[in-house]
Design an enzyme around this catalytic site. Structure first.
Site, PDB file in Angstrom:
ATOM      1  N   LYS A 130     -59.636  22.163 -94.597  1.00 29.29           N
ATOM      2  CA  LYS A 130     -58.518  21.466 -95.236  1.00 29.29           C
ATOM      3  C   LYS A 130     -57.804  20.512 -94.287  1.00 29.29           C
ATOM      4  O   LYS A 130     -57.121  19.590 -94.729  1.00 29.29           O
ATOM      5  CB  LYS A 130     -57.566  22.473 -95.855  1.00 29.29           C
ATOM      6  CG  LYS A 130     -58.263  23.251 -96.971  1.00 29.29           C
ATOM      7  CD  LYS A 130     -57.321  23.972 -97.875  1.00 29.29           C
ATOM      8  CE  LYS A 130     -58.036  24.527 -99.098  1.00 29.29           C
ATOM      9  NZ  LYS A 130     -58.970  25.638 -98.779  1.00 29.29           N
TER      10      LYS A 130
HETATM   11  C1  LIG Z   1     -59.848  26.138 -99.683  1.00 24.96           C
HETATM   12  C2  LIG Z   1     -61.021  26.838 -99.128  1.00 24.96           C
HETATM   13  C3  LIG Z   1     -62.209  26.971 -99.850  1.00 24.96           C
HETATM   14  C4  LIG Z   1     -62.332  26.450-101.282  1.00 24.96           C
HETATM   15  O1  LIG Z   1     -62.281  25.038-101.334  1.00 24.96           O
HETATM   16  P1  LIG Z   1     -61.997  24.307-102.735  1.00 24.96           P
HETATM   17  O2  LIG Z   1     -61.888  22.861-102.414  1.00 24.96           O
HETATM   18  O3  LIG Z   1     -60.707  24.888-103.236  1.00 24.96           O
HETATM   19  O4  LIG Z   1     -63.126  24.627-103.642  1.00 24.96           O
HETATM   20  C5  LIG Z   1     -63.291  27.584 -99.251  1.00 24.96           C
HETATM   21  N1  LIG Z   1     -63.206  28.078 -97.995  1.00 24.96           N
HETATM   22  C6  LIG Z   1     -62.081  27.976 -97.259  1.00 24.96           C
HETATM   23  C7  LIG Z   1     -62.055  28.551 -95.890  1.00 24.96           C
HETATM   24  C8  LIG Z   1     -60.953  27.347 -97.788  1.00 24.96           C
HETATM   25  O5  LIG Z   1     -59.842  27.243 -97.058  1.00 24.96           O
END
Ligand SMILES: *Cc1c(COP(=O)(O)O)cnc(C)c1O
Length: 462
Positions: A112
């Site tokens: 993210k």
């Molecule tokens: C947010 C997240 C996901 C899922 O990603 P999306 O874009 O919501 O599908 C998977 N793994 C981790 C470690 C995350 O932080």
């Protein structure tokens, strides 16, 4: 470049407006009116470029005249300067034809950061020149919130409030949100699960008096700016493995469908992607839906991959919008049915979805077993989310097409689950080794819209 809502009745916006707004006023999600194309020659020319230079070329057409060329180049440079790896998103080989894309070298150790660091810099530039301020409210299953707080802490023009489900995130995730001491950031521990946090966030955006009064801005995974930032590493990794001269498939540990939807955008732009494989944990609404059983909510069951503990996957609305030929009325109808528990996808739309996406579901025991077996097979210590991806990728690989699994978090972000599976407690990288000693600052809040609105009104700085 113009942005339209998946529900058809919100104003058409430019990139800056769509990014600052987040959720559209009709409850929908913004999508580009048309998708810019990259020719095979343009894609081939990305070979050997830095991550930042690739990011510039891939994202530039979506931004329009909101930023000058120089501004946008600076924004990208600042966004990724704090990453702990020169390649930003390095690829590692796990097995013949199977690769891991490490997306956890940013400041909060999850993918993210790629989007949030960029958004932080774009907000700073856009708001700074207008002399305006906004209130950012977010809901998090753990990683979005820490990435947002890290990206916006101490910035002049924003107050940040992040709601997370009390007791349902890892200690590292919590500490990354509660230890920054800057007065413009607030961690809110809510009594409820992630879907409750997400529902209260939607309520706030649908309350126009509150929304306009505090100048609410959203940076949740529905924010178009975040999806766009994630498109870049599909290009950088695919080109490193021979695109556009051969197709590449991707497996993506999925919760809110933001990351994998970015892969779909890359494909629409012209990147030759074979399959986009959705990997879910036991919270498998997407796997059930893509297997033809409709989109029906269940109970969210806590798992060892908590960032994917989601039953309503907000970005899936964007996929449905395209699958229903961009017919906003059809999306409105489905979302009304979802309020009552769920909906069935029409045969035509299902065919479109299945032409792009495959899916798989991984149990808790299989997730742990994959952490153990991958450590033995390749020496890689996976976080539980990445392990869900690797497990599904192993089952869905096709000979001749390289598979890239996205490693979405660093194992040290989920040390308990990783230690239980592997016997190894992964240490935090040196730059954040004192996280467990820093003091915490957090407010416990109820799952109650009025109380939350009151708290935010009282705590914004201007
Ligand atoms: C947010 C997240 C996901 C899922 O990603 P999306 O874009 O919501 O599908 C998977 N793994 C981790 C470690 C995350 O932080």
């Amino acid at each position: 470049m113009r942005y339209i809502s998946t529900r058809g009745t919100a104003p058409v916006l430019n990139f800056e407006e769509a990014m600052l707004t987040g959720l559209a006023r009709d409850g929908g999600l913004y999508v580009p009116e048309t998708i810019p194309q990259m020719s095979a020659t343009e894609i081939a020319a990305l070979e050997g470029l830095s991550y930042e230079a690739t990011a510039y070329r891939v994202m530039r057409p979506f931004v329009g005249d909101v930023f000058t060329d120089d501004e946008f180049e600076d924004i990208i440079g600042r966004a990724y300067a704090g990453f702990g790896h020169a390649a930003r998103a390095p690829l590692k080989q796990l097995d013949q034809g199977h690769f891991l894309l490490e997306l956890f070298h940013g400041p909060t150790l999850a993918f993210k950061d790629f989007a949030m660091q960029l958004i932080g810099q774009m907000f700073q530039t856009a708001l700074g020149r207008k002399g305006e301020r906004v209130t950012i409210v977010g809901a998090t299953s753990g990683d979005t919130g820490s990435a947002a707080i890290e990206a916006f802490r101490g910035l002049d023009n924003v107050d940040v409030f992040i709601m997370y489900p009390h007791g349902r995130i890892s200690e590292v995730q919590r500490r990354q949100m509660t230890t920054p001491q800057e007065s413009n950031v607030h961690a809110l521990a809510m009594d409820g699960d992630f879907d409750a946090c997400q529902a209260r966030l939607k309520d706030m955006f649908n309350d126009f008096e509150f929304r306009d009064g505090v100048r609410l801005a959203g940076v949740n995974s529905i924010n178009w700016g975040r999806v766009l930032a994630q498109v870049v590493y599909y290009f950088s990794s695919a080109v490193a493995l021979g695109a556009p001269h051969r197709p590449i498939s991707f497996t993506v540990p999925t919760g809110n469908f933001g990351d994998i939807f970015a892969g779909y955008i890359a494909k629409q732009m012209g990147l030759p992607i074979g399959r986009l494989v959705v990997a879910t944990n036991q919270n498998d609404i997407l796997h059930r839906c893509l297997s033809g059983h409709g989109y029906h909510k269940g109970e969210t069951v806590p798992s060892i991959s908590p960032s994917m503990d989601i039953q309503v996957s907000s970005n899936f609305e964007r996929a449905l919008f395209d699958a229903y030929d961009r017919e906003a009325a059809a999306v409105v109808q489905l979302m009304n049915e979802l309020k009552e528990g769920g909906f069935d996808v029409s045969q035509g739309a299902m065919q479109v979805l299945q032409s792009h996406y495959s899916s798989g579901r991984v149990s808790e025991a299989e997730t742990s077993a994959t952490i153990t077996s991958e450590l033995k097979a390749s020496g890689e210590l996976l976080c539980p989310h990445s392990a869900v991806g690797v497990r599904v990728a192993q089952a869905q690989r096709e000979t001749g097409t390289p598979m890239i699994t996205l490693a979405t978090a660093h194992p040290a972000k989920f040390p308990d689950a990783v230690e239980q599976a592997s016997g190894i407690r992964p240490p935090l990288p040196p730059r954040m080794a004192d996280l467990y000693e820093r003091s915490e600052r957090v407010s416990r809040v109820p799952d109650d819209l009025e109380a939350l609105k009151g708290f935010i009104r009282e705590n914004i700085s201007a």
